[in-house]
Motif scaffolding. Structure first.
Motif, PDB file in Angstrom:
ATOM      1  N   ALA A  70       0.798  -1.188  -0.219  1.00 50.56           N
ATOM      2  CA  ALA A  70       0.067  -0.024  -0.127  1.00 50.56           C
ATOM      3  C   ALA A  70       0.788   1.267   0.020  1.00 50.56           C
ATOM      4  O   ALA A  70       0.542   2.274  -0.692  1.00 50.56           O
ATOM      5  CB  ALA A  70      -0.892  -0.081   1.375  1.00 50.56           C
ATOM      6  N   GLU A  90       9.836   3.147   6.557  1.00 48.15           N
ATOM      7  CA  GLU A  90       9.751   1.897   6.735  1.00 48.15           C
ATOM      8  C   GLU A  90      10.329   1.284   7.829  1.00 48.15           C
ATOM      9  O   GLU A  90      11.538   1.533   8.263  1.00 48.15           O
ATOM     10  CB  GLU A  90      10.063   0.875   5.469  1.00 48.15           C
ATOM     11  N   ASN A  98       4.549  -7.619   3.943  1.00 43.17           N
ATOM     12  CA  ASN A  98       4.466  -8.968   3.581  1.00 43.17           C
ATOM     13  C   ASN A  98       4.734  -9.407   2.289  1.00 43.17           C
ATOM     14  O   ASN A  98       4.709 -10.864   2.190  1.00 43.17           O
ATOM     15  CB  ASN A  98       2.922  -9.230   3.911  1.00 43.17           C
ATOM     16  N   SER A  99       5.201  -8.648   1.260  1.00 40.78           N
ATOM     17  CA  SER A  99       5.384  -9.090  -0.109  1.00 40.78           C
ATOM     18  C   SER A  99       6.872  -8.894  -0.335  1.00 40.78           C
ATOM     19  O   SER A  99       7.295  -8.369  -1.371  1.00 40.78           O
ATOM     20  CB  SER A  99       4.509  -8.301  -0.863  1.00 40.78           C
ATOM     21  N   ALA A 113       4.280 -13.149   0.618  1.00 42.01           N
ATOM     22  CA  ALA A 113       3.471 -13.398  -0.388  1.00 42.01           C
ATOM     23  C   ALA A 113       4.122 -13.868  -1.879  1.00 42.01           C
ATOM     24  O   ALA A 113       5.269 -13.526  -1.958  1.00 42.01           O
ATOM     25  CB  ALA A 113       2.845 -12.132  -0.812  1.00 42.01           C
ATOM     26  N   HIS A 114       3.624 -15.015  -2.566  1.00 41.31           N
ATOM     27  CA  HIS A 114       4.268 -15.517  -3.677  1.00 41.31           C
ATOM     28  C   HIS A 114       3.640 -15.519  -4.888  1.00 41.31           C
ATOM     29  O   HIS A 114       3.888 -15.945  -5.844  1.00 41.31           O
ATOM     30  CB  HIS A 114       4.623 -16.974  -3.241  1.00 41.31           C
ATOM     31  N   TYR A 115       2.277 -14.870  -4.825  1.00 41.01           N
ATOM     32  CA  TYR A 115       1.507 -14.749  -6.330  1.00 41.01           C
ATOM     33  C   TYR A 115       0.529 -13.805  -6.223  1.00 41.01           C
ATOM     34  O   TYR A 115       0.102 -13.444  -5.423  1.00 41.01           O
ATOM     35  CB  TYR A 115       0.987 -16.204  -6.573  1.00 41.01           C
ATOM     36  N   VAL A 314       7.990   4.398  12.978  1.00 43.51           N
ATOM     37  CA  VAL A 314       7.092   5.522  13.009  1.00 43.51           C
ATOM     38  C   VAL A 314       6.409   5.506  14.787  1.00 43.51           C
ATOM     39  O   VAL A 314       5.814   4.587  14.932  1.00 43.51           O
ATOM     40  CB  VAL A 314       5.992   5.678  12.173  1.00 43.51           C
ATOM     41  N   HIS A 516      -4.058   0.737   3.661  1.00 46.46           N
ATOM     42  CA  HIS A 516      -3.718  -0.515   3.926  1.00 46.46           C
ATOM     43  C   HIS A 516      -4.583  -1.620   3.767  1.00 46.46           C
ATOM     44  O   HIS A 516      -5.514  -1.314   3.870  1.00 46.46           O
ATOM     45  CB  HIS A 516      -3.166  -0.495   5.641  1.00 46.46           C
ATOM     46  N   SER A 517      -4.203  -2.743   3.417  1.00 47.05           N
ATOM     47  CA  SER A 517      -5.001  -4.044   3.065  1.00 47.05           C
ATOM     48  C   SER A 517      -5.913  -4.137   4.395  1.00 47.05           C
ATOM     49  O   SER A 517      -7.279  -4.266   4.199  1.00 47.05           O
ATOM     50  CB  SER A 517      -4.449  -5.123   2.680  1.00 47.05           C
ATOM     51  N   SER A 523      -6.474  -9.465   3.584  1.00 42.16           N
ATOM     52  CA  SER A 523      -5.241  -8.969   2.869  1.00 42.16           C
ATOM     53  C   SER A 523      -4.807  -9.699   1.473  1.00 42.16           C
ATOM     54  O   SER A 523      -4.640 -10.828   1.649  1.00 42.16           O
ATOM     55  CB  SER A 523      -4.149  -8.986   3.775  1.00 42.16           C
ATOM     56  N   PHE A 525      -2.753  -8.479  -2.399  1.00 44.34           N
ATOM     57  CA  PHE A 525      -2.208  -7.591  -3.134  1.00 44.34           C
ATOM     58  C   PHE A 525      -3.108  -6.491  -3.925  1.00 44.34           C
ATOM     59  O   PHE A 525      -3.057  -5.222  -3.753  1.00 44.34           O
ATOM     60  CB  PHE A 525      -1.200  -7.891  -4.302  1.00 44.34           C
TER      61      PHE A 525
HETATM   62  C1  LIG Z   1       2.909 -15.100   4.793  1.00 45.44           C
HETATM   63  C2  LIG Z   1       1.890 -14.321   3.755  1.00 45.44           C
HETATM   64  C3  LIG Z   1       1.732 -14.801   2.294  1.00 45.44           C
HETATM   65  C4  LIG Z   1       0.868 -13.730   1.821  1.00 45.44           C
HETATM   66  N1  LIG Z   1       0.680 -14.622   0.625  1.00 45.44           N
HETATM   67  C5  LIG Z   1      -0.108 -13.670  -0.477  1.00 45.44           C
HETATM   68  C6  LIG Z   1       0.014 -13.859  -1.918  1.00 45.44           C
HETATM   69  O1  LIG Z   1       0.689 -14.861  -2.328  1.00 45.44           O
HETATM   70  N2  LIG Z   1      -0.750 -13.320  -2.597  1.00 45.44           N
HETATM   71  C7  LIG Z   1      -1.186 -11.907  -2.207  1.00 45.44           C
HETATM   72  O2  LIG Z   1      -1.972 -11.315  -2.708  1.00 45.44           O
HETATM   73  N3  LIG Z   1      -1.273 -11.648  -0.866  1.00 45.44           N
HETATM   74  C8  LIG Z   1      -0.662 -12.436   0.030  1.00 45.44           C
HETATM   75  N4  LIG Z   1      -0.562 -11.932   1.247  1.00 45.44           N
HETATM   76  C9  LIG Z   1      -1.202 -10.811   1.678  1.00 45.44           C
HETATM   77  C10 LIG Z   1      -0.385  -9.607   1.989  1.00 45.44           C
HETATM   78  O3  LIG Z   1      -0.383  -9.335   3.216  1.00 45.44           O
HETATM   79  C11 LIG Z   1      -0.763  -8.498   0.789  1.00 45.44           C
HETATM   80  O4  LIG Z   1      -0.483  -8.995  -0.649  1.00 45.44           O
HETATM   81  C12 LIG Z   1      -0.144  -7.156   0.955  1.00 45.44           C
HETATM   82  O5  LIG Z   1       1.449  -7.438   0.958  1.00 45.44           O
HETATM   83  C13 LIG Z   1      -0.489  -6.302   2.103  1.00 45.44           C
HETATM   84  O6  LIG Z   1       0.218  -4.990   2.011  1.00 45.44           O
HETATM   85  P1  LIG Z   1      -0.051  -3.896   2.949  1.00 45.44           P
HETATM   86  O7  LIG Z   1       0.734  -2.775   2.399  1.00 45.44           O
HETATM   87  O8  LIG Z   1      -1.576  -3.935   3.006  1.00 45.44           O
HETATM   88  O9  LIG Z   1       0.459  -4.454   4.603  1.00 45.44           O
HETATM   89  P2  LIG Z   1       1.998  -4.768   4.987  1.00 45.44           P
HETATM   90  O10 LIG Z   1       2.643  -5.685   3.916  1.00 45.44           O
HETATM   91  O11 LIG Z   1       1.423  -5.245   6.293  1.00 45.44           O
HETATM   92  O12 LIG Z   1       2.791  -3.501   5.160  1.00 45.44           O
HETATM   93  C14 LIG Z   1       2.742  -2.697   6.065  1.00 45.44           C
HETATM   94  C15 LIG Z   1       4.134  -2.055   6.297  1.00 45.44           C
HETATM   95  O13 LIG Z   1       4.205  -1.086   7.354  1.00 45.44           O
HETATM   96  C16 LIG Z   1       5.475  -1.296   7.949  1.00 45.44           C
HETATM   97  N5  LIG Z   1       5.257  -0.747   9.409  1.00 45.44           N
HETATM   98  C17 LIG Z   1       4.588  -1.543  10.304  1.00 45.44           C
HETATM   99  N6  LIG Z   1       4.733  -0.544  11.279  1.00 45.44           N
HETATM  100  C18 LIG Z   1       5.406   0.446  11.343  1.00 45.44           C
HETATM  101  C19 LIG Z   1       5.915   1.551  11.977  1.00 45.44           C
HETATM  102  N7  LIG Z   1       5.437   1.867  13.260  1.00 45.44           N
HETATM  103  N8  LIG Z   1       6.701   2.340  11.377  1.00 45.44           N
HETATM  104  C20 LIG Z   1       7.113   2.216  10.162  1.00 45.44           C
HETATM  105  N9  LIG Z   1       6.656   1.093   9.336  1.00 45.44           N
HETATM  106  C21 LIG Z   1       5.838   0.205   9.892  1.00 45.44           C
HETATM  107  C22 LIG Z   1       5.582  -2.933   8.095  1.00 45.44           C
HETATM  108  O14 LIG Z   1       6.959  -3.146   8.256  1.00 45.44           O
HETATM  109  C23 LIG Z   1       5.112  -3.050   6.450  1.00 45.44           C
HETATM  110  O15 LIG Z   1       6.250  -2.876   5.630  1.00 45.44           O
HETATM  111  C24 LIG Z   1       0.264 -12.869   2.311  1.00 45.44           C
HETATM  112  C25 LIG Z   1       0.591 -12.313   3.585  1.00 45.44           C
HETATM  113  C26 LIG Z   1       1.201 -13.097   4.358  1.00 45.44           C
HETATM  114  C27 LIG Z   1       1.506 -12.645   5.721  1.00 45.44           C
END
Ligand SMILES: Cc1cc2nc3c(=O)[nH]c(=O)nc-3n(C[C@H](O)[C@H](O)[C@H](O)COP(=O)(O)OP(=O)(O)OC[C@H]3O[C@@H](n4cnc5c(N)ncnc54)[C@H](O)[C@@H]3O)c2cc1C
Length: 545
Positions: A70, A90, A98-99, A113-115, A314, A516-517, A523, A525
């Motif tokens: 996001a 970050e 998570n990606s 995340a893998h696909y 943060v 955010h997701s 959650s 992509f």
């Molecule tokens: C093991 C696993 C496998 C997955 N497999 C898939 C898949 O194959 N395909 C798919 O589409 N989705 C998959 N997902 C879902 C995945 O979560 C989403 O695809 C996507 O990566 C979510 O992105 P986001 O930005 O919403 O959240 P996040 O990935 O949670 O990003 C939030 C970010 O904020 C940062 N953060 C947190 N607190 C702070 C702070 N205080 N200060 C600064 N930074 C901070 C974190 O480090 C992180 O980088 C998977 C998730 C997991 C956990």
């Protein structure tokens, strides 16, 4: 204070016995936990700040807090708008959340995340990204995806009754009643998607009354009501829910259980033709890479240069009429840094956003209290040579193990070398996933158990289809996610609080955007990317509420 911020990978040389496996000689397997320690996130829990006040204040036009999909999508959208004066902070040492991708013994692998399924037209922001990255192009009036990145065949197989079968829906030895349940479930999915559309991202369709009713009960209760009782169907649906939502069918809502199928490929009962255009269109359409979706996040992060600041936790965000002030810990210099900006995009999990924000809006408090997070474990196993195989379907990208009647946290493994064109199978990395549901005790266990505990569990599970695996593993890297993803429990899809966090915010929060997701309540992509894109496109617009 400093010892809470350990930056190094922790490695162990493990030579303890593996009684579960009945091994005569314990294999020497290197490995350990990877990623930063969760204590970095737990810095937020300190009741009083032990950090001296910052000496100087830095300025940027837009701050993005959180560099997952996001946050990275927001950065891309700002660039597309011609806004280059922004900074993304970050917590981890690399963007991607998570990606992210990683490496074991020089071989790329996913850390999360893998696909990405080939996105439908509701996710046109994601389609645009894929076009920009050269993954999709128009040929003779049709959209065509780059074959190198579409998952090669064979895609999926299931280990059941001592052999492998193609696909993940149990077919081996199932009875007539189960086949009838498969057909009836396929019909119900079709009827549900005809009644009201299930879109990805969810924000692209208003919540239909029919969906509100589905959101009020668990998927399990809905299946009971439909008298869909066959154990293989229940196992499969439980697996699907864990795989996408981190928790099984007794936890997620009936809306979520149906959304899994109705929003993408439908549910095809054995022998039935795909019954809708959508089923035809996306059948088999999965994009994947050896490093998983890290392939995408690396490309989103690459143009940011110094605007991406990693190792920044943060800690506090204060939003006012005239601007935003943000404090973050620089984990390298161990100092507190202060920023001022015109706008701030909070691309953080909502429970973190609620914690760091001074005076959080009521909708954020309410949403953060309602969301339930599932912990996950990802283990990357380096194998020095190819595995012997059991009879049945050939080695596939995704390989899952059936556990009769027992819901398992293990979700099988994907082979990071699947997309390689090597003629003779050899060394590889297998990525094993475990999704633990929402019971808090599981999260505690995930963090308290030593690496060797998880090593033994993973080996024991994967040795069932592959007895030669423990002897071929040279290294296991284990990644733990305490709050990996929010799970769509009943009530989440209908949450007015989550809806209120989309788009422009009322005063005094008008300089904030939430991306955010979590804002979708689950959650993937496409959800994360679309929220990030929308947040960065929304500055200047008035709140609609
Ligand atoms: C093991 C696993 C496998 C997955 N497999 C898939 C898949 O194959 N395909 C798919 O589409 N989705 C998959 N997902 C879902 C995945 O979560 C989403 O695809 C996507 O990566 C979510 O992105 P986001 O930005 O919403 O959240 P996040 O990935 O949670 O990003 C939030 C970010 O904020 C940062 N953060 C947190 N607190 C702070 C702070 N205080 N200060 C600064 N930074 C901070 C974190 O480090 C992180 O980088 C998977 C998730 C997991 C956990």
């Amino acid at each position: 204070m400093g010892q809470g911020v350990a930056l190094k990978r922790r490695h162990f040389l493990a030579a303890s016995t593996l009684p579960l496996l009945g091994c005569d000689k314990a294999p020497a397997i290197d490995g350990g936990f990877v990623g930063v320690q969760h204590e970095r996130g737990h810095l937020l829990r300190a009741s009083a700040s032990p950090w001296p006040a910052p000496l100087k204040t830095q300025r940027t036009r837009v701050l993005i807090a959180g560099g997952g999909v996001a946050g990275l999508a927001a950065a891309r959208a700002l660039r597309l708008r011609g806004i280059h004066d922004f900074t993304l902070l970050e917590l981890e040492d690399a963007a991607g959340g998570n990606s992210r991708g990683g490496q074991v013994h020089g071989m790329p692998c996913p850390l999360g995340a893998h696909y990405l399924p080939v996105p439908g037209n509701d996710a046109h922001e994601v389609q645009d990204l894929l076009e920009e990255l050269g993954l999709r192009q128009r040929v003779a009036g049709r959209w065509v995806y780059d074959e190198r990145h579409l998952c090669h065949s064979p895609q999926e197989r299931l280990f059941i009754d001592g052999q492998w079968q193609e696909g993940l829906l149990p077919l081996q030895g199932v009875d007539a009643a189960t086949l009838a349940d498969y057909r009836r479930f396929a019909r119900l999915v079709r009827e549900a998607s005809n009644a009201a559309s299930f879109t990805i991202p969810v924000s692209k369709a208003a919540l239909a009354p029919a969906h509100q009713a589905l959101d009020a009960m668990t998927f399990e209760a809905w299946l009971d009501r439909q008298q869909l009782t066959s154990a293989p169907l229940r196992w499969y649906l439980d697996y699907c829910c864990r795989d996408d939502y981190g928790a099984g069918l007794a936890t997620v809502s009936a809306w979520a259980g149906l959304h899994y199928f109705a929003s993408r490929h439908g549910f095809s009962a054995p022998g039935a033709e795909p019954s809708s255009e959508r089923e035809h269109a996306v059948e088999g359409g999965i994009l994947t890479w050896p490093e998983g979706n890290g392939w995408l996040t690396q490309r989103l992060a690459q143009p940011l240069g110094e605007r991406l600041q990693t190792g920044r936790v943060v800690m506090r965000v204060a939003a006012g009429k005239h601007g935003v002030e943000l404090d973050a810990i620089n984990t390298r210099s161990q100092t507190l840094e202060r920023w001022q900006a015109d706008h701030c995009i909070l691309a953080l999990p909502l429970f973190v956003a609620a914690r760091v924000l001074d005076n959080p809006p009521p909708a954020l408090r309410e949403a953060a209290a309602a969301l339930r997070y599932a912990p996950w474990l990802v283990a990357n196993l380096h194998l020095k040579s190819a595995l012997h195989d059991r009879p049945g379907a050939a080695p596939s990208w995704d390989n899952v193990i059936y556990s009769a009647g027992v819901a398992s946290t293990g979700l099988g493994y994907v082979d990071a070398m699947h997309q390689s064109l090597q003629a003779v199978p050899g060394a590889t990395v297998l990525t094993h996933y475990r999704a633990f549901g929402i019971d808090a005790a599981q999260r505690k266990d995930l963090y308290q158990q030593p690496w060797t505990h998880w090593r033994d569990k993973v080996l024991a599970e994967l040795a069932v289809p592959h007895p030669d695996l423990p002897g071929k593993v040279t290294r296991i890297d284990v990644m733990r996610y305490g709050h990996a993803m929010s799970t769509p429990v009943p009530g989440i899809r209908s949450s007015a609080a989550l809806r209120a966090l989309q788009g422009a915010q009322p005063a005094p929060w008008q300089r904030l955007q939430f991306a955010h997701s979590d804002v979708s309540g689950y959650s993937v992509f496409e959800e994360a990317f679309t929220h990030g894109h929308a947040a960065a496109s929304a500055f200047g617009s008035k709140p609609t509420r």
